[in-house]
Write a protein that holds these residues in place. Structure first.
Motif, PDB file in Angstrom:
ATOM      1  N   LEU A 186      -6.746  -8.958  -7.472  1.00 44.55           N
ATOM      2  CA  LEU A 186      -5.398  -8.454  -7.257  1.00 44.55           C
ATOM      3  C   LEU A 186      -5.427  -7.151  -6.467  1.00 44.55           C
ATOM      4  O   LEU A 186      -6.445  -6.475  -6.386  1.00 44.55           O
ATOM      5  N   PHE A 187      -4.292  -6.821  -5.888  1.00 44.68           N
ATOM      6  CA  PHE A 187      -4.147  -5.633  -5.045  1.00 44.68           C
ATOM      7  C   PHE A 187      -4.334  -4.355  -5.848  1.00 44.68           C
ATOM      8  O   PHE A 187      -3.747  -4.180  -6.906  1.00 44.68           O
ATOM      9  N   THR A 188      -5.147  -3.453  -5.333  1.00 39.94           N
ATOM     10  CA  THR A 188      -5.209  -2.091  -5.862  1.00 39.94           C
ATOM     11  C   THR A 188      -5.262  -1.140  -4.674  1.00 39.94           C
ATOM     12  O   THR A 188      -5.632  -1.542  -3.563  1.00 39.94           O
ATOM     13  N   GLU A 189      -4.887   0.109  -4.894  1.00 38.28           N
ATOM     14  CA  GLU A 189      -4.941   1.078  -3.800  1.00 38.28           C
ATOM     15  C   GLU A 189      -6.368   1.206  -3.278  1.00 38.28           C
ATOM     16  O   GLU A 189      -6.591   1.203  -2.067  1.00 38.28           O
ATOM     17  N   GLU A 190      -7.314   1.286  -4.194  1.00 41.14           N
ATOM     18  CA  GLU A 190      -8.695   1.498  -3.783  1.00 41.14           C
ATOM     19  C   GLU A 190      -9.214   0.381  -2.883  1.00 41.14           C
ATOM     20  O   GLU A 190      -9.922   0.623  -1.916  1.00 41.14           O
ATOM     21  N   GLY A 208      -8.344 -14.816  -8.356  1.00 45.24           N
ATOM     22  CA  GLY A 208      -8.600 -13.951  -7.218  1.00 45.24           C
ATOM     23  C   GLY A 208      -8.487 -12.489  -7.580  1.00 45.24           C
ATOM     24  O   GLY A 208      -8.083 -12.136  -8.688  1.00 45.24           O
ATOM     25  N   SER A 267      -7.398  -2.083  -1.267  1.00 51.42           N
ATOM     26  CA  SER A 267      -6.303  -2.783  -0.590  1.00 51.42           C
ATOM     27  C   SER A 267      -6.783  -3.536   0.650  1.00 51.42           C
ATOM     28  O   SER A 267      -6.410  -4.698   0.865  1.00 51.42           O
ATOM     29  N   LEU A 303       0.837  -1.204   0.000  1.00 48.06           N
ATOM     30  CA  LEU A 303       0.000   0.000   0.000  1.00 48.06           C
ATOM     31  C   LEU A 303       0.873   1.256   0.000  1.00 48.06           C
ATOM     32  O   LEU A 303       0.613   2.204  -0.751  1.00 48.06           O
ATOM     33  N   HIS A 338      -4.855  -0.015   7.111  1.00 48.91           N
ATOM     34  CA  HIS A 338      -4.839   0.541   5.755  1.00 48.91           C
ATOM     35  C   HIS A 338      -5.486   1.930   5.734  1.00 48.91           C
ATOM     36  O   HIS A 338      -5.033   2.823   5.022  1.00 48.91           O
ATOM     37  N   ALA A 339      -6.541   2.097   6.518  1.00 49.47           N
ATOM     38  CA  ALA A 339      -7.189   3.420   6.576  1.00 49.47           C
ATOM     39  C   ALA A 339      -6.209   4.461   7.106  1.00 49.47           C
ATOM     40  O   ALA A 339      -6.159   5.597   6.612  1.00 49.47           O
ATOM     41  N   VAL A 344      -8.847  -6.664  -0.235  1.00 48.97           N
ATOM     42  CA  VAL A 344      -8.032  -7.734  -0.827  1.00 48.97           C
ATOM     43  C   VAL A 344      -7.222  -8.444   0.258  1.00 48.97           C
ATOM     44  O   VAL A 344      -7.164  -9.680   0.296  1.00 48.97           O
ATOM     45  N   VAL A 345      -6.606  -7.686   1.153  1.00 47.32           N
ATOM     46  CA  VAL A 345      -5.802  -8.297   2.209  1.00 47.32           C
ATOM     47  C   VAL A 345      -6.700  -9.031   3.205  1.00 47.32           C
ATOM     48  O   VAL A 345      -6.387 -10.146   3.636  1.00 47.32           O
ATOM     49  N   PHE A 351       1.216  -9.569  -1.694  1.00 42.15           N
ATOM     50  CA  PHE A 351       0.275  -8.744  -2.459  1.00 42.15           C
ATOM     51  C   PHE A 351       0.952  -7.886  -3.525  1.00 42.15           C
ATOM     52  O   PHE A 351       0.472  -6.806  -3.867  1.00 42.15           O
ATOM     53  N   VAL A 359      -2.832   4.374   6.845  1.00 44.22           N
ATOM     54  CA  VAL A 359      -1.827   4.650   5.808  1.00 44.22           C
ATOM     55  C   VAL A 359      -2.407   5.579   4.735  1.00 44.22           C
ATOM     56  O   VAL A 359      -1.735   6.507   4.264  1.00 44.22           O
ATOM     57  N   LYS A 360      -3.668   5.348   4.371  1.00 41.83           N
ATOM     58  CA  LYS A 360      -4.301   6.170   3.330  1.00 41.83           C
ATOM     59  C   LYS A 360      -4.612   7.580   3.836  1.00 41.83           C
ATOM     60  O   LYS A 360      -4.433   8.556   3.110  1.00 41.83           O
ATOM     61  N   ASP A 400      -2.614 -15.161  -8.068  1.00 46.31           N
ATOM     62  CA  ASP A 400      -3.680 -14.386  -7.436  1.00 46.31           C
ATOM     63  C   ASP A 400      -3.701 -14.557  -5.913  1.00 46.31           C
ATOM     64  O   ASP A 400      -4.683 -14.255  -5.262  1.00 46.31           O
TER      65      ASP A 400
END
Lengths: 310, 310
Positions: free
Chosen positions: B12-16, B10, B18, A92, B46-47, B21-22, A256, B49-50, A251
């Protein structure tokens, strides 16, 4: 109860206002960014404890786990980074700090194995020094964001061997600097070298992070990949991977790191003349991986992320 | 880019997405509580970090800090707990797990100094064996939630000496078991003993947590307090502190342990006859601290906390 206090100035801790009270203790932090970080951390950390109503036993287990994670780290192993990796935090942070705006190659985690310098090599050289694995010709082209070739770009590559280990993990077993190379793109931005098709491998799973993966029925594997670190004057470097389509863990990467735009097919070429030309046995595998860099003067992308390059 | 992947199952990881996915990677965790804990942890982490858009440099500093915090811990020092303390997490966990419902004495953190057994002592004995500090008579009564006396309740007390150290921090300097005592309440639930007025003292600040406090302009002090651990058959034990009203750090405890209901005045008594009766020089200080326990069969308080006992 008797004896009500007097002269108490600040706000005392309560369950309801715990985050506000603790955040207020950081109000005097001289560095405004550090103050912002700690205020946000406290808010999210307290929200987590409240959401799950963490028990004292669970808190104790978390303390012991974090302590052992720090203590498992040393000069050649970083278990706290590994924990960050398997929680998706490393990826991330990487993604937030390297938004592409859809016009350049996406980044992924650097990983812990870029610890030695790759040896400079001539275009076409074979980096697989241990004779193991399925021979593969890797080709690609480095461009700017508008497709302009970047002559002389530096292409640093490294990968695990066919047994799933990097050279630095097997000193004395693998040839020194096995499967590492620093290539200089030609006048048209093109690069090519010989290697092997990478294989998946497990992250170190004999420590606290391995226990976490086992307790959560997660496997420790990373899908097969070749690391790339590509630089060119006047452009932003990119740290990324080339992934192998069809890998069984494509996947479910333990850290990640997979982005769809970084997955490539590795088709077989059955052509004795071409094999002789590139210096590989026939048949052999091939892969093509173009890399597009942002210009250094392009502003970093802030705010909401844009769509992925694909 | 060319070579779109195929067969990827599955997400995949994206910023939106994240956190989703984890969190999905933990979906197979056999223990449902562990799954719940990790899912929530990932969402909040994650919240964070964002929200702050954590930089790679800041992430690296956090990794190094956590690593050193684990490595600073050993048999006699627990720096990870200290970090939890100064972020208010220890106190939050304590509070969530010991809601009083407003009918019993509030709890606070146990702290790291209840590491030896307090010696059983007779009511009225003096626990201050080193002759330092301002003499004080401590009195109180242990009751159930409806005020019924709990005859024979055990009252375990410990405190730092007038120099701000617990006996276990100064082996060979302080008398053994200085300022510790295990008292048995009389038939009316009453207890009394001689001690000194406690003084504030700093938590260990020569490690990573001390660096954090210094960087945030926070002092390391805990306001003056006497620890109590009170137990009685058929009742829930309570771990708490008695705080001194007017302490300079009463509203800025480094570990957020102060609750208003636990603060008491320590008035001076100037009465030679009374002084002779209790065995203290005249004048002397006094404090009264009643302790109310919940019955063991009273259900724990869940959900939203109720108002504090006061």
């Amino acid at each position: 109860m008797p004896d009500a206090p007097s002269g108490v100035g600040g706000e005392l801790f309560t369950e309801e206002r715990s985050a506000e009270v603790v955040a207020a203790s950081f109000a005097g932090t001289p560095d405004p960014r550090l103050r912002q970080l700690l205020t946000s951390l406290v808010q999210h950390l307290h929200a987590f404890v409240k959401d799950v109503e963490l028990t004292e036993e669970e808190w104790g287990a978390a303390i012991a786990f974090l302590t052992r994670t720090g203590q498992t780290s040393d000069d050649v192993r970083q278990e706290v980074i590994l924990l960050s990796d398997v929680l998706g935090v490393s990826m991330l942070v990487e993604t937030i700090n390297h938004r592409t705006g859809g016009t350049s190659t996406e980044s992924t985690v650097l990983g812990p194995f870029h610890m030695v310098e790759s040896p400079p090599r001539q275009l076409g050289e074979n980096i697989a020094l241990d004779g193991k694995g399925e021979p593969c010709l890797v080709t690609g082209r480095v461009t700017g964001p508008d497709g302009e070739p970047l002559a002389g770009a530096l292409v640093d590559v490294w990968q695990a061997n066919d047994d799933g280990f990097y050279d630095v993990q097997q000193p004395g077993v693998q040839p020194e600097r096995n499967l590492r190379g620093l290539f200089t793109a030609d006048g048209d931005g093109r690069f090519w070298f010989r290697s092997i098709v990478p294989r998946h491998y497990p992250i170190p799973d004999d420590g606290p992070v391995g226990e976490l993966l086992a307790a959560t029925a997660r496997h420790p594997n990373r899908p097969a990949h070749v690391h790339f670190l590509v630089t060119a004057p006047g452009h932003r470097p990119v740290t990324t991977h080339l992934f192998v389509a069809g890998d069984p863990y494509i996947d479910s990467d333990a850290v990640f790191g997979v982005k769809e735009s970084l997955i490539r097919e590795f088709p077989v070429v059955d052509d004795p003349a071409r094999a002789a030309e590139v210096g590989l046995p026939n048949p052999f595998r091939t892969v093509h991986f173009d890399v597009a860099l942002l210009r250094a003067d392009q502003p970093a992308v802030h705010g909401a992320p844009v769509g992925r390059a694909s």
